[in-house]
Design a protein around this motif. Sequence first.
Motif, PDB file in Angstrom:
ATOM      1  N   ALA A  59       9.695  40.203 -41.817  1.00 25.31           N
ATOM      2  CA  ALA A  59       8.860  40.932 -42.839  1.00 25.31           C
ATOM      3  C   ALA A  59       7.968  41.243 -42.821  1.00 25.31           C
ATOM      4  O   ALA A  59       6.768  40.378 -43.071  1.00 25.31           O
ATOM      5  CB  ALA A  59       9.932  40.410 -43.814  1.00 25.31           C
ATOM      6  N   ASN A  60       6.805  42.479 -43.730  1.00 29.05           N
ATOM      7  CA  ASN A  60       5.555  42.140 -42.834  1.00 29.05           C
ATOM      8  C   ASN A  60       5.187  43.725 -44.776  1.00 29.05           C
ATOM      9  O   ASN A  60       6.351  44.353 -45.330  1.00 29.05           O
ATOM     10  CB  ASN A  60       5.403  43.512 -42.137  1.00 29.05           C
ATOM     11  CG  ASN A  60       3.617  42.530 -42.001  1.00 29.05           C
ATOM     12  OD1 ASN A  60       3.366  42.079 -42.716  1.00 29.05           O
ATOM     13  ND2 ASN A  60       3.399  43.066 -40.242  1.00 29.05           N
ATOM     14  N   ILE A  61       3.894  43.585 -45.225  1.00 32.25           N
ATOM     15  CA  ILE A  61       4.065  44.575 -46.463  1.00 32.25           C
ATOM     16  C   ILE A  61       3.414  45.497 -45.446  1.00 32.25           C
ATOM     17  O   ILE A  61       2.130  45.457 -45.197  1.00 32.25           O
ATOM     18  CB  ILE A  61       3.262  43.741 -46.943  1.00 32.25           C
ATOM     19  CG1 ILE A  61       3.219  42.607 -47.742  1.00 32.25           C
ATOM     20  CG2 ILE A  61       2.291  44.391 -48.161  1.00 32.25           C
ATOM     21  CD1 ILE A  61       4.440  43.076 -48.620  1.00 32.25           C
ATOM     22  N   PHE A  62       3.439  47.036 -46.185  1.00 29.35           N
ATOM     23  CA  PHE A  62       3.381  48.277 -45.961  1.00 29.35           C
ATOM     24  C   PHE A  62       2.208  49.257 -47.470  1.00 29.35           C
ATOM     25  O   PHE A  62       3.874  48.977 -47.898  1.00 29.35           O
ATOM     26  CB  PHE A  62       4.407  49.477 -44.759  1.00 29.35           C
ATOM     27  CG  PHE A  62       4.093  48.840 -43.263  1.00 29.35           C
ATOM     28  CD1 PHE A  62       3.427  48.908 -42.574  1.00 29.35           C
ATOM     29  CD2 PHE A  62       4.800  47.669 -42.993  1.00 29.35           C
ATOM     30  CE1 PHE A  62       3.382  48.647 -41.030  1.00 29.35           C
ATOM     31  CE2 PHE A  62       4.945  47.214 -41.679  1.00 29.35           C
ATOM     32  CZ  PHE A  62       4.380  47.072 -40.664  1.00 29.35           C
ATOM     33  N   SER A  63       1.453  49.833 -46.612  1.00 31.61           N
ATOM     34  CA  SER A  63       1.553  50.841 -48.196  1.00 31.61           C
ATOM     35  C   SER A  63       2.647  52.253 -47.653  1.00 31.61           C
ATOM     36  O   SER A  63       2.219  52.208 -46.346  1.00 31.61           O
ATOM     37  CB  SER A  63       0.324  51.669 -48.081  1.00 31.61           C
ATOM     38  OG  SER A  63      -0.950  49.915 -48.065  1.00 31.61           O
ATOM     39  N   LEU A  64       2.928  52.642 -48.804  1.00 31.37           N
ATOM     40  CA  LEU A  64       3.578  53.736 -48.659  1.00 31.37           C
ATOM     41  C   LEU A  64       3.428  54.307 -49.915  1.00 31.37           C
ATOM     42  O   LEU A  64       2.810  54.492 -51.015  1.00 31.37           O
ATOM     43  CB  LEU A  64       4.991  53.261 -48.795  1.00 31.37           C
ATOM     44  CG  LEU A  64       6.003  52.301 -49.476  1.00 31.37           C
ATOM     45  CD1 LEU A  64       6.131  52.915 -50.850  1.00 31.37           C
ATOM     46  CD2 LEU A  64       7.053  51.535 -49.356  1.00 31.37           C
ATOM     47  N   SER A  65       3.948  55.842 -49.468  1.00 34.91           N
ATOM     48  CA  SER A  65       4.311  56.588 -50.513  1.00 34.91           C
ATOM     49  C   SER A  65       5.035  57.308 -50.095  1.00 34.91           C
ATOM     50  O   SER A  65       5.524  58.127 -49.283  1.00 34.91           O
ATOM     51  CB  SER A  65       2.926  57.268 -50.228  1.00 34.91           C
ATOM     52  OG  SER A  65       2.758  58.657 -51.913  1.00 34.91           O
ATOM     53  N   ASP A  66       5.926  58.418 -51.778  1.00 36.21           N
ATOM     54  CA  ASP A  66       7.281  59.052 -51.433  1.00 36.21           C
ATOM     55  C   ASP A  66       6.191  60.967 -52.352  1.00 36.21           C
ATOM     56  O   ASP A  66       7.100  61.753 -52.051  1.00 36.21           O
ATOM     57  CB  ASP A  66       8.065  58.606 -52.848  1.00 36.21           C
ATOM     58  CG  ASP A  66       7.978  58.745 -53.541  1.00 36.21           C
ATOM     59  OD1 ASP A  66       7.399  59.242 -54.282  1.00 36.21           O
ATOM     60  OD2 ASP A  66       9.277  59.460 -54.459  1.00 36.21           O
ATOM     61  N   ALA A 139       3.773  66.312 -40.694  1.00 38.08           N
ATOM     62  CA  ALA A 139       2.312  65.839 -40.993  1.00 38.08           C
ATOM     63  C   ALA A 139       2.079  65.982 -42.183  1.00 38.08           C
ATOM     64  O   ALA A 139       1.650  65.608 -42.637  1.00 38.08           O
ATOM     65  CB  ALA A 139       1.876  65.897 -39.433  1.00 38.08           C
ATOM     66  N   GLY A 140       1.416  66.928 -42.285  1.00 36.87           N
ATOM     67  CA  GLY A 140       1.168  67.554 -43.674  1.00 36.87           C
ATOM     68  C   GLY A 140       1.763  67.303 -45.154  1.00 36.87           C
ATOM     69  O   GLY A 140       1.303  66.127 -46.133  1.00 36.87           O
ATOM     70  N   LEU A 141       2.891  67.317 -45.305  1.00 40.41           N
ATOM     71  CA  LEU A 141       3.778  66.392 -46.528  1.00 40.41           C
ATOM     72  C   LEU A 141       3.078  64.631 -46.481  1.00 40.41           C
ATOM     73  O   LEU A 141       2.927  64.581 -48.040  1.00 40.41           O
ATOM     74  CB  LEU A 141       4.967  66.845 -46.650  1.00 40.41           C
ATOM     75  CG  LEU A 141       5.046  67.464 -47.089  1.00 40.41           C
ATOM     76  CD1 LEU A 141       6.563  67.883 -46.688  1.00 40.41           C
ATOM     77  CD2 LEU A 141       4.834  68.749 -48.153  1.00 40.41           C
ATOM     78  N   ALA A 142       3.441  64.040 -44.895  1.00 38.89           N
ATOM     79  CA  ALA A 142       3.062  62.865 -45.108  1.00 38.89           C
ATOM     80  C   ALA A 142       1.428  62.594 -45.620  1.00 38.89           C
ATOM     81  O   ALA A 142       1.326  60.850 -46.703  1.00 38.89           O
ATOM     82  CB  ALA A 142       3.246  62.221 -44.016  1.00 38.89           C
ATOM     83  N   LYS A 143       0.724  63.996 -44.883  1.00 35.22           N
ATOM     84  CA  LYS A 143      -0.779  62.961 -45.461  1.00 35.22           C
ATOM     85  C   LYS A 143      -1.322  63.100 -46.892  1.00 35.22           C
ATOM     86  O   LYS A 143      -1.392  62.389 -47.106  1.00 35.22           O
ATOM     87  CB  LYS A 143      -1.541  63.717 -44.372  1.00 35.22           C
ATOM     88  CG  LYS A 143      -3.197  64.082 -44.679  1.00 35.22           C
ATOM     89  CD  LYS A 143      -3.544  64.822 -43.528  1.00 35.22           C
ATOM     90  CE  LYS A 143      -4.725  64.608 -43.644  1.00 35.22           C
ATOM     91  NZ  LYS A 143      -5.905  65.380 -43.050  1.00 35.22           N
ATOM     92  N   LYS A 144      -0.717  64.493 -46.944  1.00 34.42           N
ATOM     93  CA  LYS A 144      -0.754  64.262 -48.617  1.00 34.42           C
ATOM     94  C   LYS A 144      -0.701  63.504 -49.884  1.00 34.42           C
ATOM     95  O   LYS A 144      -0.615  63.018 -50.533  1.00 34.42           O
ATOM     96  CB  LYS A 144      -0.264  65.532 -49.283  1.00 34.42           C
ATOM     97  CG  LYS A 144      -0.743  66.212 -50.878  1.00 34.42           C
ATOM     98  CD  LYS A 144      -0.114  67.353 -50.839  1.00 34.42           C
ATOM     99  CE  LYS A 144      -0.557  67.236 -52.909  1.00 34.42           C
ATOM    100  NZ  LYS A 144       0.245  68.833 -53.255  1.00 34.42           N
ATOM    101  N   ALA A 145       1.445  62.776 -49.093  1.00 31.25           N
ATOM    102  CA  ALA A 145       1.417  61.390 -49.636  1.00 31.25           C
ATOM    103  C   ALA A 145       1.654  60.258 -50.057  1.00 31.25           C
ATOM    104  O   ALA A 145       0.360  59.631 -50.980  1.00 31.25           O
ATOM    105  CB  ALA A 145       3.102  61.464 -49.087  1.00 31.25           C
ATOM    106  N   LEU A 146       0.382  60.438 -48.677  1.00 35.05           N
ATOM    107  CA  LEU A 146      -0.234  58.781 -48.535  1.00 35.05           C
ATOM    108  C   LEU A 146      -2.025  58.789 -48.631  1.00 35.05           C
ATOM    109  O   LEU A 146      -2.085  57.513 -49.389  1.00 35.05           O
ATOM    110  CB  LEU A 146      -0.227  58.229 -46.915  1.00 35.05           C
ATOM    111  CG  LEU A 146       1.420  57.653 -46.631  1.00 35.05           C
ATOM    112  CD1 LEU A 146       1.230  58.046 -45.279  1.00 35.05           C
ATOM    113  CD2 LEU A 146       1.628  56.264 -47.352  1.00 35.05           C
TER     114      LEU A 146
END
Length: 194
Positions: A59-66, A139-146
């Motif tokens: 297990a490892n910690i990752f930054s994320l966003s929806d 990719a644009g959605l992911a970039k904006k989310a993160l």
Amino acid sequence: MAGLTLLCVAAAALLLASGGAIPPPEEAARMARFVLHNCDWGALATLSAQEGLRGQPFANIFSLSDGPPGPLGGSGVPYLYLTDMEISVQDLEINSNASLTVSLAQTPYCKKHKYDPQNPLCAHIIFCGSIVKVNDSEAGLAKKALFSRHPEMESWPKDHNWFFAKFNITNIWVLDYFGGLKIVTPEEYYSVKP
């Protein structure tokens, strides 16, 4: 100390911006969406491909966003910003299956109510599925989310070959009340708003 106070105030504002009160326990799909949308990071567990740990859980910690903070910003899709240099990403290159746990313990909610992170009332969600690179159209959605939640990411070293990925959800378990886990299907999950 002032930094910690500012962090708690910002986290409380995030909770209020995304709808205020948490969903009731009988709305497990909504609870799953709410918790993910209010969390900025999670514990990602992979099956290790590393020498000495091969086949063991890791297990490892990752930054994320929806999606961006706020009541209309959440897609329910956990996006991540990854590099092949990271040990867990190396595991995922061998076996893309993983689990992701997010918890309201990282928000002021549980401390305010004096809930230990292990208390079921301090809701946490376990997603199972796989990590996949997003295609160019997503990719644009992911970039904006993160980048809306983790602006520092934009300045991370370009020579690390960062890429956007998402957690492709196949199973969801919700622990938000006494009596055990609740199972939510991806269809139920994506059909509600947080």
